[in-house]
Design a protein around this motif. Sequence first.
Motif, PDB file in Angstrom:
ATOM      1  N   LYS A   1       0.807  -1.218   0.000  1.00  0.00           N
ATOM      2  CA  LYS A   1       0.000   0.000   0.000  1.00  0.00           C
ATOM      3  C   LYS A   1       0.839   1.267   0.000  1.00  0.00           C
ATOM      4  O   LYS A   1       0.288   2.367  -0.052  1.00  0.00           O
ATOM      5  CB  LYS A   1      -0.923   0.011   1.219  1.00  0.00           C
ATOM      6  CG  LYS A   1      -1.887  -1.160   1.288  1.00  0.00           C
ATOM      7  CD  LYS A   1      -2.668  -1.140   2.586  1.00  0.00           C
ATOM      8  CE  LYS A   1      -3.579  -2.371   2.698  1.00  0.00           C
ATOM      9  NZ  LYS A   1      -4.298  -2.390   4.004  1.00  0.00           N
ATOM     10  N   LEU A   2       2.146   1.111   0.055  1.00  0.00           N
ATOM     11  CA  LEU A   2       3.035   2.270   0.176  1.00  0.00           C
ATOM     12  C   LEU A   2       3.585   2.743  -1.153  1.00  0.00           C
ATOM     13  O   LEU A   2       4.547   3.502  -1.203  1.00  0.00           O
ATOM     14  CB  LEU A   2       4.177   1.942   1.142  1.00  0.00           C
ATOM     15  CG  LEU A   2       3.727   1.638   2.569  1.00  0.00           C
ATOM     16  CD1 LEU A   2       4.908   1.234   3.436  1.00  0.00           C
ATOM     17  CD2 LEU A   2       3.018   2.833   3.178  1.00  0.00           C
ATOM     18  N   GLY A   3       3.003   2.265  -2.243  1.00  0.00           N
ATOM     19  CA  GLY A   3       3.362   2.777  -3.556  1.00  0.00           C
ATOM     20  C   GLY A   3       4.459   1.992  -4.241  1.00  0.00           C
ATOM     21  O   GLY A   3       5.255   1.298  -3.613  1.00  0.00           O
ATOM     22  N   THR A   4       4.482   2.116  -5.548  1.00  0.00           N
ATOM     23  CA  THR A   4       5.505   1.451  -6.367  1.00  0.00           C
ATOM     24  C   THR A   4       6.231   2.502  -7.205  1.00  0.00           C
ATOM     25  O   THR A   4       6.503   2.296  -8.373  1.00  0.00           O
ATOM     26  CB  THR A   4       4.858   0.392  -7.274  1.00  0.00           C
ATOM     27  OG1 THR A   4       3.835   1.028  -8.068  1.00  0.00           O
ATOM     28  CG2 THR A   4       4.229  -0.723  -6.454  1.00  0.00           C
ATOM     29  N   GLN A   5       6.486   3.641  -6.612  1.00  0.00           N
ATOM     30  CA  GLN A   5       7.125   4.744  -7.308  1.00  0.00           C
ATOM     31  C   GLN A   5       8.577   4.408  -7.646  1.00  0.00           C
ATOM     32  O   GLN A   5       9.109   3.389  -7.235  1.00  0.00           O
ATOM     33  CB  GLN A   5       7.057   6.031  -6.465  1.00  0.00           C
ATOM     34  CG  GLN A   5       7.856   5.994  -5.181  1.00  0.00           C
ATOM     35  CD  GLN A   5       7.151   5.272  -4.055  1.00  0.00           C
ATOM     36  OE1 GLN A   5       6.112   4.664  -4.263  1.00  0.00           O
ATOM     37  NE2 GLN A   5       7.726   5.318  -2.878  1.00  0.00           N
ATOM     38  N   ASP A   6       9.223   5.323  -8.406  1.00  0.00           N
ATOM     39  CA  ASP A   6      10.602   5.089  -8.836  1.00  0.00           C
ATOM     40  C   ASP A   6      11.538   4.899  -7.648  1.00  0.00           C
ATOM     41  O   ASP A   6      12.447   4.071  -7.688  1.00  0.00           O
ATOM     42  CB  ASP A   6      11.089   6.258  -9.703  1.00  0.00           C
ATOM     43  CG  ASP A   6      10.334   6.340 -11.027  1.00  0.00           C
ATOM     44  OD1 ASP A   6       9.812   5.300 -11.457  1.00  0.00           O
ATOM     45  OD2 ASP A   6      10.267   7.427 -11.606  1.00  0.00           O
TER      46      ASP A   6
ATOM     47  N   PRO B   1      11.691   3.590  -3.999  1.00  0.00           N
ATOM     48  CA  PRO B   1      10.887   2.796  -3.063  1.00  0.00           C
ATOM     49  C   PRO B   1      10.699   3.484  -1.718  1.00  0.00           C
ATOM     50  O   PRO B   1      11.495   4.340  -1.313  1.00  0.00           O
ATOM     51  CB  PRO B   1      11.704   1.497  -2.924  1.00  0.00           C
ATOM     52  CG  PRO B   1      12.589   1.458  -4.115  1.00  0.00           C
ATOM     53  CD  PRO B   1      12.881   2.887  -4.456  1.00  0.00           C
ATOM     54  N   PHE B   2       9.650   3.088  -1.020  1.00  0.00           N
ATOM     55  CA  PHE B   2       9.334   3.653   0.291  1.00  0.00           C
ATOM     56  C   PHE B   2      10.509   3.508   1.247  1.00  0.00           C
ATOM     57  O   PHE B   2      10.850   4.437   1.968  1.00  0.00           O
ATOM     58  CB  PHE B   2       8.094   2.958   0.851  1.00  0.00           C
ATOM     59  CG  PHE B   2       7.711   3.424   2.228  1.00  0.00           C
ATOM     60  CD1 PHE B   2       7.041   4.626   2.401  1.00  0.00           C
ATOM     61  CD2 PHE B   2       8.017   2.662   3.342  1.00  0.00           C
ATOM     62  CE1 PHE B   2       6.690   5.072   3.674  1.00  0.00           C
ATOM     63  CE2 PHE B   2       7.659   3.096   4.619  1.00  0.00           C
ATOM     64  CZ  PHE B   2       7.000   4.303   4.777  1.00  0.00           C
ATOM     65  N   ASP B   3      11.144   2.334   1.251  1.00  0.00           N
ATOM     66  CA  ASP B   3      12.290   2.106   2.135  1.00  0.00           C
ATOM     67  C   ASP B   3      13.394   3.131   1.901  1.00  0.00           C
ATOM     68  O   ASP B   3      14.000   3.646   2.840  1.00  0.00           O
ATOM     69  CB  ASP B   3      12.860   0.696   1.928  1.00  0.00           C
ATOM     70  CG  ASP B   3      11.972  -0.372   2.529  1.00  0.00           C
ATOM     71  OD1 ASP B   3      11.098  -0.018   3.345  1.00  0.00           O
ATOM     72  OD2 ASP B   3      12.149  -1.547   2.190  1.00  0.00           O
ATOM     73  N   GLN B   4      13.651   3.425   0.623  1.00  0.00           N
ATOM     74  CA  GLN B   4      14.721   4.372   0.295  1.00  0.00           C
ATOM     75  C   GLN B   4      14.347   5.790   0.726  1.00  0.00           C
ATOM     76  O   GLN B   4      15.189   6.545   1.214  1.00  0.00           O
ATOM     77  CB  GLN B   4      15.009   4.341  -1.203  1.00  0.00           C
ATOM     78  CG  GLN B   4      16.182   5.223  -1.633  1.00  0.00           C
ATOM     79  CD  GLN B   4      17.487   4.807  -0.991  1.00  0.00           C
ATOM     80  OE1 GLN B   4      17.916   3.677  -1.156  1.00  0.00           O
ATOM     81  NE2 GLN B   4      18.119   5.715  -0.256  1.00  0.00           N
ATOM     82  N   GLN B   5      13.071   6.142   0.571  1.00  0.00           N
ATOM     83  CA  GLN B   5      12.644   7.473   0.990  1.00  0.00           C
ATOM     84  C   GLN B   5      12.761   7.644   2.504  1.00  0.00           C
ATOM     85  O   GLN B   5      13.153   8.706   2.997  1.00  0.00           O
ATOM     86  CB  GLN B   5      11.196   7.730   0.545  1.00  0.00           C
ATOM     87  CG  GLN B   5      11.024   7.894  -0.961  1.00  0.00           C
ATOM     88  CD  GLN B   5      11.562   9.233  -1.448  1.00  0.00           C
ATOM     89  OE1 GLN B   5      12.712   9.595  -1.193  1.00  0.00           O
ATOM     90  NE2 GLN B   5      10.756   9.973  -2.173  1.00  0.00           N
ATOM     91  N   VAL B   6      12.430   6.604   3.258  1.00  0.00           N
ATOM     92  CA  VAL B   6      12.582   6.666   4.714  1.00  0.00           C
ATOM     93  C   VAL B   6      14.059   6.811   5.068  1.00  0.00           C
ATOM     94  O   VAL B   6      14.426   7.535   5.997  1.00  0.00           O
ATOM     95  CB  VAL B   6      11.973   5.418   5.378  1.00  0.00           C
ATOM     96  CG1 VAL B   6      12.300   5.378   6.865  1.00  0.00           C
ATOM     97  CG2 VAL B   6      10.466   5.399   5.176  1.00  0.00           C
TER      98      VAL B   6
ATOM     99  N   HIS C   1       2.785   7.844  -2.901  1.00  0.00           N
ATOM    100  CA  HIS C   1       4.197   7.681  -2.557  1.00  0.00           C
ATOM    101  C   HIS C   1       4.619   8.752  -1.552  1.00  0.00           C
ATOM    102  O   HIS C   1       3.918   9.735  -1.336  1.00  0.00           O
ATOM    103  CB  HIS C   1       5.074   7.743  -3.811  1.00  0.00           C
ATOM    104  CG  HIS C   1       5.079   9.087  -4.466  1.00  0.00           C
ATOM    105  ND1 HIS C   1       4.071   9.524  -5.307  1.00  0.00           N
ATOM    106  CD2 HIS C   1       5.962  10.117  -4.395  1.00  0.00           C
ATOM    107  CE1 HIS C   1       4.339  10.745  -5.735  1.00  0.00           C
ATOM    108  NE2 HIS C   1       5.482  11.128  -5.181  1.00  0.00           N
ATOM    109  N   LEU C   2       5.767   8.536  -0.959  1.00  0.00           N
ATOM    110  CA  LEU C   2       6.308   9.456   0.044  1.00  0.00           C
ATOM    111  C   LEU C   2       7.336  10.378  -0.585  1.00  0.00           C
ATOM    112  O   LEU C   2       8.245   9.933  -1.275  1.00  0.00           O
ATOM    113  CB  LEU C   2       6.961   8.651   1.180  1.00  0.00           C
ATOM    114  CG  LEU C   2       7.617   9.444   2.310  1.00  0.00           C
ATOM    115  CD1 LEU C   2       6.564  10.201   3.114  1.00  0.00           C
ATOM    116  CD2 LEU C   2       8.421   8.508   3.213  1.00  0.00           C
TER     117      LEU C   2
END
Length: 206
Positions: free
Chosen positions: A108-113, A115-120, A141-142
């Motif tokens: 649910k955290l998006g499949t943007q270019d 990834p959520f993990d990288q943004q965190v 996405h975040l």
Amino acid sequence: MNITYQDLLACGQDERRRMDFIRSAVSGHKNSALYKAAVNARLYYEGENPTITKYEKIIFDAQGRAHANMFTANHKIKSSFFTRNVDQQTGYLLGNGVTFNDTTTKDKLGTQDIPFDQQVSYAAEYALIGGVSFGFWNLDHLDVFEITEFVPLYDEENGALMSGIRFWQVAEDRPFRATLYELDGYTNYIQRRGENMKVLPPKKRY
């Protein structure tokens, strides 16, 4: 200069007052100790050393006048210690990404270019460098903002982050851009060189 969310509310929906507020808020933010420290910290992270770069050896003549010392070596050896420290701490804390008890939350955290993990991970890195960072859930996405590109507007009464201004300008002779994030949507602004600031499309709801 402490500008708050209540100062924004005082502008109402008068776009001219809101644009004046944005310019004033960004200017005050750039003059704040937090912003200046974050700019220096970013230079340290990028391998620069603003302290040693600005340092100059001085000698005094018989009359007590100061002169640059041109007679001794002026080596300025910079270090990447701060960079390694930030990277190691971020890697230690978030090297395995973000985990949840169930397997559906990640989907649910998006499949943007990015990834959520990288943004965190970026959020942690920016916070370690500048003291704080800001996350914005942008539809699917975040997005993460550094303190050097975002003016937080806190509530005077409860201290909550109620609004904020993201700003950027690629060069002095290029347009100044700003996005005002509010509870009910966001508004984009632009100021080209020699022109007044203006609103791009009207406020968009999230």
